[in-house]
Each structure stands twice: as structure tokens, then as C-alpha cells.
Design a protein around this motif. Sequence first.
Motif, PDB file in Angstrom:
ATOM      1  N   LYS A 166     104.231 -23.534  33.720  1.00 41.36           N
ATOM      2  CA  LYS A 166     103.201 -22.495  33.716  1.00 41.36           C
ATOM      3  C   LYS A 166     103.238 -21.770  32.375  1.00 41.36           C
ATOM      4  O   LYS A 166     104.310 -21.490  31.844  1.00 41.36           O
ATOM      5  CB  LYS A 166     103.434 -21.525  34.863  1.00 41.36           C
ATOM      6  CG  LYS A 166     102.342 -20.486  35.010  1.00 41.36           C
ATOM      7  CD  LYS A 166     102.528 -19.714  36.291  1.00 41.36           C
ATOM      8  CE  LYS A 166     101.497 -18.642  36.451  1.00 41.36           C
ATOM      9  NZ  LYS A 166     100.148 -19.146  36.613  1.00 41.36           N
ATOM     10  N   LYS A 167     102.066 -21.468  31.832  1.00 41.80           N
ATOM     11  CA  LYS A 167     101.995 -20.748  30.557  1.00 41.80           C
ATOM     12  C   LYS A 167     102.260 -19.269  30.827  1.00 41.80           C
ATOM     13  O   LYS A 167     101.359 -18.439  30.860  1.00 41.80           O
ATOM     14  CB  LYS A 167     100.635 -20.933  29.908  1.00 41.80           C
ATOM     15  CG  LYS A 167     100.542 -20.291  28.546  1.00 41.80           C
ATOM     16  CD  LYS A 167      99.170 -20.409  27.970  1.00 41.80           C
ATOM     17  CE  LYS A 167      99.090 -19.608  26.682  1.00 41.80           C
ATOM     18  NZ  LYS A 167      97.745 -19.614  26.147  1.00 41.80           N
ATOM     19  N   ASP A 168     103.519 -18.966  31.039  1.00 44.56           N
ATOM     20  CA  ASP A 168     103.956 -17.603  31.287  1.00 44.56           C
ATOM     21  C   ASP A 168     105.352 -17.441  30.702  1.00 44.56           C
ATOM     22  O   ASP A 168     106.348 -17.692  31.380  1.00 44.56           O
ATOM     23  CB  ASP A 168     103.957 -17.311  32.791  1.00 44.56           C
ATOM     24  CG  ASP A 168     104.289 -15.861  33.091  1.00 44.56           C
ATOM     25  OD1 ASP A 168     104.311 -15.045  32.151  1.00 44.56           O
ATOM     26  OD2 ASP A 168     104.538 -15.545  34.270  1.00 44.56           O
ATOM     27  N   TRP A 202      94.187 -25.195  33.118  1.00 44.41           N
ATOM     28  CA  TRP A 202      94.268 -24.044  34.004  1.00 44.41           C
ATOM     29  C   TRP A 202      95.604 -23.303  33.871  1.00 44.41           C
ATOM     30  O   TRP A 202      96.299 -23.051  34.862  1.00 44.41           O
ATOM     31  CB  TRP A 202      94.045 -24.473  35.449  1.00 44.41           C
ATOM     32  CG  TRP A 202      92.626 -24.848  35.755  1.00 44.41           C
ATOM     33  CD1 TRP A 202      91.972 -25.941  35.306  1.00 44.41           C
ATOM     34  CD2 TRP A 202      91.701 -24.125  36.549  1.00 44.41           C
ATOM     35  NE1 TRP A 202      90.700 -25.956  35.782  1.00 44.41           N
ATOM     36  CE2 TRP A 202      90.511 -24.847  36.565  1.00 44.41           C
ATOM     37  CE3 TRP A 202      91.772 -22.947  37.274  1.00 44.41           C
ATOM     38  CZ2 TRP A 202      89.396 -24.408  37.250  1.00 44.41           C
ATOM     39  CZ3 TRP A 202      90.657 -22.531  37.967  1.00 44.41           C
ATOM     40  CH2 TRP A 202      89.490 -23.258  37.949  1.00 44.41           C
ATOM     41  N   GLN A 203      95.972 -22.994  32.659  1.00 36.18           N
ATOM     42  CA  GLN A 203      97.179 -22.224  32.346  1.00 36.18           C
ATOM     43  C   GLN A 203      98.476 -22.935  32.721  1.00 36.18           C
ATOM     44  O   GLN A 203      99.504 -22.293  32.948  1.00 36.18           O
ATOM     45  CB  GLN A 203      97.133 -20.834  33.013  1.00 36.18           C
ATOM     46  CG  GLN A 203      95.986 -19.972  32.539  1.00 36.18           C
ATOM     47  CD  GLN A 203      96.059 -19.656  31.074  1.00 36.18           C
ATOM     48  OE1 GLN A 203      97.091 -19.245  30.576  1.00 36.18           O
ATOM     49  NE2 GLN A 203      94.949 -19.862  30.352  1.00 36.18           N
TER      50      GLN A 203
END
Length: 149
Positions: free
Chosen positions: A53-55, A91-92
Motif C-alpha cells: 500500500k502506498k502509505d 489504486w494506491q
Amino acid sequence: LAQATRSKPLRTRPRPQDSRRPPLAGEKMVLIPKKERKQILEHLFKEGVMCVKKDPRACRHNELEDIPNLHVMMVLRSLCSRAYVTEKFNWQWYYYFLTNEGIDYLREVLHLPPQVMPSTLTKQRPTRPALAAAVASGDGEGKGKGWGK
């Protein structure tokens, strides 16, 4: 006279090819312990694919619960820049797929024999033989509404 001194064209610095992705917000140098790096590489080799996840602020990765998401992102970004994995972003989420060069590299780093393959390259075996299902069904006589009834 001014044109004579500027006969050479101005040289511009070539753009790096990997500058597609903007840097993450607040991105700094990340030091990843060897133990965590080895766990990430082992998981990547075992599965053959990995999603992140892009976090960067996430406490844990979704598959490797004891490793911060930022560490997984940075290890896989490093492998992507060396063409050991390919990256898809949707989608992130980043999706990383192991390449053949990456398989060879991980075998060297993790000291694995050449017989060991990622699960994406191993063929799934059926749980029961295909011929046994046809024999077990019989003549087709049984309860229920079938053909011609």
C-alpha cells in the motif's frame, strides 16, 4: 562577435530514466536492518509477487506484520531500480512481480539451491485425478431431474 564565442551548443544534463515517480512526502534516508531485509526478500522469493500500500506512515505491512510498510516499500523500490522486479501501480497500491534476473539474484543472496522456485512458477497439482471423477459418476443414474425426465 557574440555568436562566434557561442559556437558550441549548451549541454544539458540528461534526465534519469527512473525519475517517473515523485519522491514520497518527507522521504529521508531509510536504514533497514538486515534481519528485516532478509525476511522481505524471503517472502518475495517464496510468493513471487508482492503488493504494498502506498502509505509510508503505516505501522505494519499487510502481509509481513512485524515489518514497517516503509521498509518494504524501500526494499522493493531498490529491487525495481535494478530491474529485479517489475512494478505496477493501481489504486494506491504497488504490485511487484519478480523477474528471472530477480530470481537468480535472490538465489545468490539467500543461498538457495537452483531447484527451489517461487510459487508463481510452480505448477499446481490437482487434488484428485481427472479419470477418477468420470468413473465415480457411474451411468448417470441417480436422483434428481436430469435429461429426459
